[in-house]
Design an enzyme around this catalytic site. Structure first.
Site, short mmCIF file in Angstrom:
data_model
loop_
_atom_site.label_atom_id
_atom_site.label_comp_id
_atom_site.label_asym_id
_atom_site.label_seq_id
_atom_site.Cartn_x
_atom_site.Cartn_y
_atom_site.Cartn_z
N GLY A 194 6.35 -1.42 -6.04
CA GLY A 194 7.25 -0.29 -5.60
C GLY A 194 6.27 1.06 -5.92
O GLY A 194 6.63 1.81 -6.84
N SER A 213 4.86 3.24 -2.86
CA SER A 213 5.06 4.07 -1.78
C SER A 213 6.40 4.37 -1.44
O SER A 213 7.24 3.81 -1.74
CB SER A 213 4.38 3.33 -0.41
OG SER A 213 3.19 2.77 -0.60
N SER A 243 6.47 -4.80 -0.07
CA SER A 243 6.27 -6.33 0.45
C SER A 243 6.84 -7.32 -0.45
O SER A 243 6.58 -7.02 -1.64
CB SER A 243 4.70 -6.50 0.64
OG SER A 243 3.99 -5.84 1.28
N GLU A 264 -5.97 -4.59 -6.90
CA GLU A 264 -5.35 -4.64 -5.43
C GLU A 264 -6.51 -4.88 -4.37
O GLU A 264 -6.92 -5.56 -3.72
CB GLU A 264 -4.39 -3.62 -5.07
CG GLU A 264 -3.76 -3.94 -3.62
CD GLU A 264 -2.78 -3.04 -3.27
OE1 GLU A 264 -2.72 -1.93 -3.82
OE2 GLU A 264 -1.79 -3.61 -2.49
N GLU A 276 -9.38 5.66 5.73
CA GLU A 276 -9.75 7.13 5.28
C GLU A 276 -9.91 7.45 3.84
O GLU A 276 -10.80 7.96 3.38
CB GLU A 276 -9.16 8.20 5.92
CG GLU A 276 -8.97 8.21 7.63
CD GLU A 276 -8.31 6.89 8.28
OE1 GLU A 276 -7.54 6.30 7.50
OE2 GLU A 276 -8.49 6.81 9.38
#
Ligand SMILES: Cc1cc2nc3c(=O)[nH]c(=O)nc-3n(C[C@H](O)[C@H](O)[C@H](O)COP(=O)(O)OP(=O)(O)OC[C@H]3O[C@@H](n4cnc5c(N)ncnc54)[C@H](O)[C@@H]3O)c2cc1C
Length: 378
Positions: free
Chosen positions: A125, A127, A159, A242, A362
């Site tokens: 948790g 974003s 997710s 990650e 980016e």
């Protein structure tokens, strides 16, 4: 890094090969999200029972104390046999390593084993509607109330939240502090009335991720990971794991997919088309470079004990190469690759998110420029 296997590593690989030959669950069933999830859960359980769920983890938590090279062999072999993904990917790649790095002995004792056995599924948790790339802008608030923290806010793109028992939650505990310093990191129990999970259906038709509405959810203080105000640094540990973990894991899936595409091109004769052959050649070279870069990331972990910013390079290379590959699949397989129930159509649609999830391209390029190449900040 020396990529020649020692006698011990060969022995490890042979034992694993034999186990996989005897325990491989076959192809994933085609069905709804729940069927796939249950299949992956059974598979992870079987890996756990065999001691293969996370070979690099300490033995006391169900791992094998494997060296990094043995872990790499594990992932290569799993890829070679086209074994399915385990159910608790975020638990294995993110929650476990973050808890190992920052957790108290009690937290390690409590959380690590059920991650491996897939008895407790984890989600991430981080974003929010107004905080993605700029994670330090999170607005979800946690206020101290006796021995608890009371949390209110909204997360998005979470997710696997529909299956999760626990969530790695970044929340603001000090609104007065500069934005990176006012954050803390919590282990949120999803199983409470203050947490609502609403699925978001993706272009693939799956509801892989969700919105999370958090309304006065309670988190005992003992479920804070790291200290109050350490949230940003703990989150960086999760993000580095990650990127390098996903990069390593996914470069093997990229190889699987490329091999399948080449088999198809040989079968239907498209490999004789020089344009297709050249495109496959380029993807082959990029796949190999991604693999070697992922191995180089292992050397960093060996040296510093934690993944470094180089993981961003693997994740960037993997995501762009995977998108090139699935785009080419339509030319190799033909219109059938675009029909609704085709595996290639699924891969093509799912790949759109690759350059966003786990950090956009980016942002990864900024990290590589500043922290790998040492270029000045703009
Ligand atoms: C399939 C998928 C699964 C996901 N799963 C999870 C999950 O489980 N948990 C979770 O917390 N999040 C998850 N995410 C969210 C993901 O981490 C974010 O989408 C990502 O961090 C980008 O944030 P954003 O979508 O808010 O885009 P924004 O940050 O708003 O970015 C919009 C655009 O601006 C660009 N941009 C932003 N800042 C800069 C900058 N400084 N320099 C140059 N360009 C910039 C970005 O690259 C992007 O192109 C998932 C996303 C996807 C696609």
């Amino acid at each position: 890094m020396d990529l020649t296997f020692s006698a011990e590593e060969n022995e490890f690989r042979d034992e694993l090969r034999q186990w996989l030959a005897e325990n491989h669950p076959g192809d994933e069933p085609r069905g709804d999200d729940d069927t796939t999830f249950e299949f992956r859960k059974d598979w992870q359980r079987s890996l756990y029972d065999g001691g293969w769920a996370a070979v690099q983890w300490p033995q006391e938590y169900g791992g094998r104390d494997a060296t990094l090279m043995q872990s790499a062999i594990f992932f290569e072999e799993v890829g070679r046999t086209r074994a399915p993904l385990p159910a608790n990917v975020l638990g294995l790649l993110l929650a476990g390593p973050t808890i190992m790095a920052w957790g108290t002995d009690e937290q390690k004792e409590r959380y690590l084993t059920p991650i491996l056995s897939a008895d407790e599924i984890w989600c991430q948790g981080f974003s929010e509607p107004e905080a993605g790339s700029d994670l330090a802008s999170v607005k979800t608030m946690a206020k101290r109330d006796g021995d608890d923290w009371v949390v209110t806010g909204q997360k998005v793109w979470t997710s696997g939240a529909q299956y999760a028992k626990w969530c790695l939650l970044v929340a603001r505990t000090d609104p007065e502090a500069p934005k990176h310093k006012g954050l803390s990191y919590f282990l949120l129990d999803m199983d409470q009335p203050g947490v609502q999970v609403r699925p978001l259906v993706q272009i693939t038709g799956e509801a892989e991720f969700n919105e999370l509405f958090i309304e006065e959810a309670r988190i005992p203080h003992e479920n804070m990971l790291g200290g109050e105000g350490d949230g940003w640094n703990v989150a960086l540990t999760t993000l580095m794991n990650e990127r390098s973990g996903l990069g390593f894991f996914l470069q093997i899936r990229l190889r699987q997919l490329l091999d399948q595409l080449v088999e198809e091109a040989v079968r239907n004769g498209k490999i004789k088309d020089p344009v297709i052959a050249e495109a496959i050649g380029e993807i082959e070279a990029r796949t190999e470079v991604t693999r070697l870069t992922a191995y180089r990331g292992l050397s960093t972990i060996e040296k510093y004990g934690q993944p470094g910013p180089e993981g961003s390079l693997t994740k960037w290379l993997w995501s762009e190469t995977n998108q090139m590959l699935v785009q080419l699949a339509a030319d190799v397989v033909g219109p059938e690759a675009l029909s609704a129930d085709s595996k290639w159509a699924y891969e093509l649609l799912r790949a759109r998110g690759n350059t966003l999830e786990g950090g956009t391209t980016e942002i990864l390029k900024n990290i590589i420029a500043e922290r790998v190449l040492g270029l000045p900040r703009k």
